[in-house]
Scaffold this motif. Structure first.
Motif: not given
Length: 153
Positions: A1-6, A93-106
């Motif tokens: 499955m293709q990931k797309t940018f959020v 350390r400072k952590h950056n927060v992000d959202v990643e598209h992680v499609p699953e089969p269902e």
């Protein structure tokens, strides 16, 4: 499955499971979410991208009593409280927060909130989920959680 940018302006949905006491009544009569509503053993809370589930929060429910809250991606990415300090309270350390598209089969709309560099500490992860709970508590419920509420704390 293709990931797309959020995209920054996207809405993401988080399922709040009924029966877990995740909705807390405050002494002033208002409610807030427990940080445990965003807990994840892999330190990557799951969400669904609203635009990929037709902006239907019911898609995120598993059972009808589950609640659904929402977050805006640019607000999630702006979180700056996920930090690691040494034993003296000095910033390591400072952590950056992000959202990643992680499609699953269902579930093609599946995405995950994560930080980089990766979190190695439950204490640091708790800072993230505390902030996510605060942010979600400030927005109206997409679908209100259906459960009895415990007394104020």
């Amino acid at each position: 499955m293709q990931k797309t940018f959020v995209a920054a302006e996207e809405i993401v949905y988080r399922r709040i499971q009924a029966g877990r006491n995740y909705k807390k009544r405050l002494s002033d009569g208002t409610f807030r979410l427990s940080s445990q509503a965003f807990s994840d053993p892999n330190y990557r809370p799951s969400v669904n991208r609203a635009e990929l589930c037709n902006h239907d929060p019911k898609y995120t429910q598993i059972v009808a009593t589950d609640g659904v809250v929402s977050l805006v991606t640019y607000e999630v990415r702006a979180i700056d409280t996920v930090v690691q300090n040494d034993t003296h309270g000095e910033l390591i350390r400072k952590h950056n927060v992000d959202v990643e598209h992680v499609p699953e089969p269902e579930n093609y709309s599946h995405a995950e909130i994560y930080v980089h560099p990766d979190i190695q500490s439950r204490k640091v992860f708790h800072r993230l989920i505390e902030r996510l709970a605060q942010m979600a508590s400030q927005r109206p419920w997409e679908i209100e959680l259906q459960e009895d509420i415990e007394p104020p704390f």
